[in-house]
Design an enzyme around this catalytic site. Structure first.
Site, mmCIF file in Angstrom:
data_model
loop_
_atom_site.group_PDB
_atom_site.id
_atom_site.type_symbol
_atom_site.label_atom_id
_atom_site.label_comp_id
_atom_site.label_asym_id
_atom_site.label_seq_id
_atom_site.Cartn_x
_atom_site.Cartn_y
_atom_site.Cartn_z
ATOM 1 C CB CYS A 111 -0.811 -0.032 1.213
ATOM 2 S SG CYS A 111 -1.928 1.245 1.438
ATOM 3 C CG HIS A 154 -5.747 -2.260 -1.506
ATOM 4 N ND1 HIS A 154 -4.825 -2.711 -0.869
ATOM 5 C CD2 HIS A 154 -5.443 -0.779 -1.536
ATOM 6 C CE1 HIS A 154 -3.867 -2.220 -0.146
ATOM 7 N NE2 HIS A 154 -4.232 -0.961 -0.717
ATOM 8 C CD GLU A 155 -6.455 1.524 -4.165
ATOM 9 O OE1 GLU A 155 -5.355 0.659 -4.374
ATOM 10 O OE2 GLU A 155 -6.530 2.552 -3.450
ATOM 11 C CG HIS A 158 -7.372 3.266 1.027
ATOM 12 N ND1 HIS A 158 -6.643 3.081 2.287
ATOM 13 C CD2 HIS A 158 -6.485 2.369 0.170
ATOM 14 C CE1 HIS A 158 -5.166 2.610 2.068
ATOM 15 N NE2 HIS A 158 -5.394 2.045 0.807
HETATM 16 C C1 4LI Z 1 3.922 -7.345 0.338
HETATM 17 N N1 4LI Z 1 4.048 -7.791 -1.086
HETATM 18 C C2 4LI Z 1 3.830 -6.908 -2.146
HETATM 19 O O1 4LI Z 1 3.697 -5.611 -1.851
HETATM 20 C C3 4LI Z 1 3.886 -7.733 -3.490
HETATM 21 C C4 4LI Z 1 5.083 -8.121 -3.912
HETATM 22 C C5 4LI Z 1 5.284 -8.870 -5.000
HETATM 23 C C6 4LI Z 1 4.210 -8.885 -5.953
HETATM 24 C C7 4LI Z 1 2.914 -8.510 -5.759
HETATM 25 C C8 4LI Z 1 1.819 -8.558 -6.402
HETATM 26 C C9 4LI Z 1 2.756 -7.674 -4.170
HETATM 27 N N2 4LI Z 1 1.686 -7.060 -3.762
HETATM 28 C C10 4LI Z 1 1.269 -5.973 -4.371
HETATM 29 N N3 4LI Z 1 1.913 -5.529 -5.474
HETATM 30 C C11 4LI Z 1 1.747 -4.481 -6.138
HETATM 31 N N4 4LI Z 1 2.290 -3.848 -7.014
HETATM 32 C C12 4LI Z 1 3.163 -4.506 -7.681
HETATM 33 C C13 4LI Z 1 4.440 -3.773 -8.354
HETATM 34 N N5 4LI Z 1 3.966 -2.676 -9.121
HETATM 35 C C14 4LI Z 1 4.704 -2.086 -9.925
HETATM 36 C C15 4LI Z 1 6.204 -1.908 -9.658
HETATM 37 C C16 4LI Z 1 6.918 -1.407 -10.377
HETATM 38 C C17 4LI Z 1 6.550 -0.886 -11.679
HETATM 39 C C18 4LI Z 1 5.490 -0.983 -12.186
HETATM 40 C C19 4LI Z 1 4.325 -1.531 -11.319
HETATM 41 CL CL1 4LI Z 1 2.494 -1.670 -11.688
HETATM 42 C C20 4LI Z 1 3.034 -1.671 -8.235
HETATM 43 C C21 4LI Z 1 1.848 -2.402 -7.716
HETATM 44 N N6 4LI Z 1 0.459 -3.651 -5.592
HETATM 45 C C22 4LI Z 1 -0.271 -4.199 -4.759
HETATM 46 N N7 4LI Z 1 -1.204 -3.794 -3.960
HETATM 47 C C23 4LI Z 1 -2.552 -4.217 -3.270
HETATM 48 S S1 4LI Z 1 -3.900 -3.943 -4.067
HETATM 49 C C24 4LI Z 1 -3.212 -2.222 -4.411
HETATM 50 C C25 4LI Z 1 -1.832 -2.650 -4.880
HETATM 51 C C26 4LI Z 1 -1.189 -1.257 -4.868
HETATM 52 O O2 4LI Z 1 -1.165 -0.532 -5.717
HETATM 53 N N8 4LI Z 1 -0.123 -1.019 -3.863
HETATM 54 C C27 4LI Z 1 0.876 0.159 -3.933
HETATM 55 N N9 4LI Z 1 0.040 -5.304 -3.883
#
Ligand code: 4LI
Length: 184
Positions: A111, A154-155, A158
């Site tokens: 998040c 998730h959103e 919030h």
């Molecule tokens: C603790 N483990 C982890 O975080 C986690 C760890 C590994 C995989 C996942 C899948 C995980 N989980 C998770 N990874 C994401 N990203 C993956 C990377 N990505 C991204 C990164 C770089 C460029 C472009 C992009 Cl696209 C951005 C988004 N996002 C969310 N969430 C939860 S729902 C809302 C969403 C959110 O936007 N969070 C900021 N969860």
């Protein structure tokens, strides 16, 4: 003005635990600018050049309370397993029905308002039907499953003052019901 990561409030800020107010429709110019800004952030944060240039932490979703605006607005920009892009900025999103079945990200959730790793599975509805109003003022309904369903939940959490780790089991963070769908 462009939203950057420094505009995002972090856990401990009381606004993250408030229930956000419905947006009065038709939306004001100001509310439209805020919602458009949320979508712009999420898109920019995924563009290596923009992310690098403006120091944007990447995300696939963002909700108005995360920039200290306690109004019911969210933006999502994410591709599903089949590469279908779900890019939405919605006023007053509402889950109108959902599956009994659960799903979860096997990697856990992150998040933008949480500057730490919180290990554990976050059980969510596997499939949801939601309604909301677009920037153009159109009322839409969406049927979602997979990663897009996870991000929208998730959103929307919030908007109700709920953080993803509120759903993680205290006893064993990696317990999940047997029939829950794992999303890699
Ligand atoms: C603790 N483990 C982890 O975080 C986690 C760890 C590994 C995989 C996942 C899948 C995980 N989980 C998770 N990874 C994401 N990203 C993956 C990377 N990505 C991204 C990164 C770089 C460029 C472009 C992009 Cl696209 C951005 C988004 N996002 C969310 N969430 C939860 S729902 C809302 C969403 C959110 O936007 N969070 C900021 N969860």
């Amino acid at each position: 003005m462009m939203i950057t990561t420094k505009d995002i409030i972090r856990e401990g800020h009381p606004a993250l635990r408030k229930t956000a107010e419905e947006v009065q429709l038709p939306a004001s110019k100001e509310d439209k600018e805020i919602l458009a800004g949320l979508l712009e952030y999420v898109k920019n944060s995924q563009d290596p050049e923009m992310a690098e240039k403006h120091g944007l932490r990447p995300g696939i979703g963002l909700a108005a309370p995360q920039i200290n605006v306690s109004k019911r607005m969210i933006a999502v920009h994410v591709k599903d397993h089949d590469g279908i892009l779900y890019s939405y900025a919605l006023f007053n999103p509402k889950i109108i029905s959902h599956s009994v079945e659960k799903s979860y990200l096997t990697a856990g959730e992150g998040c933008l308002s949480v500057d730490r790793m919180v290990p554990g599975y976050v059980p969510r509805h596997a499939r949801i039907k939601l309604s909301g109003t677009t920037l153009e003022g159109e009322k839409i309904t969406l049927k979602l499953k997979g990663l897009p369903a996870i991000v929208f939940q998730h959103e929307i959490d919030h908007l109700n003052g709920i953080m993803f780790y509120d759903h993680i089991s205290q006893e064993n963070p990696f317990t999940i019901s047997g029939d829950a769908i794992a999303i890699e």
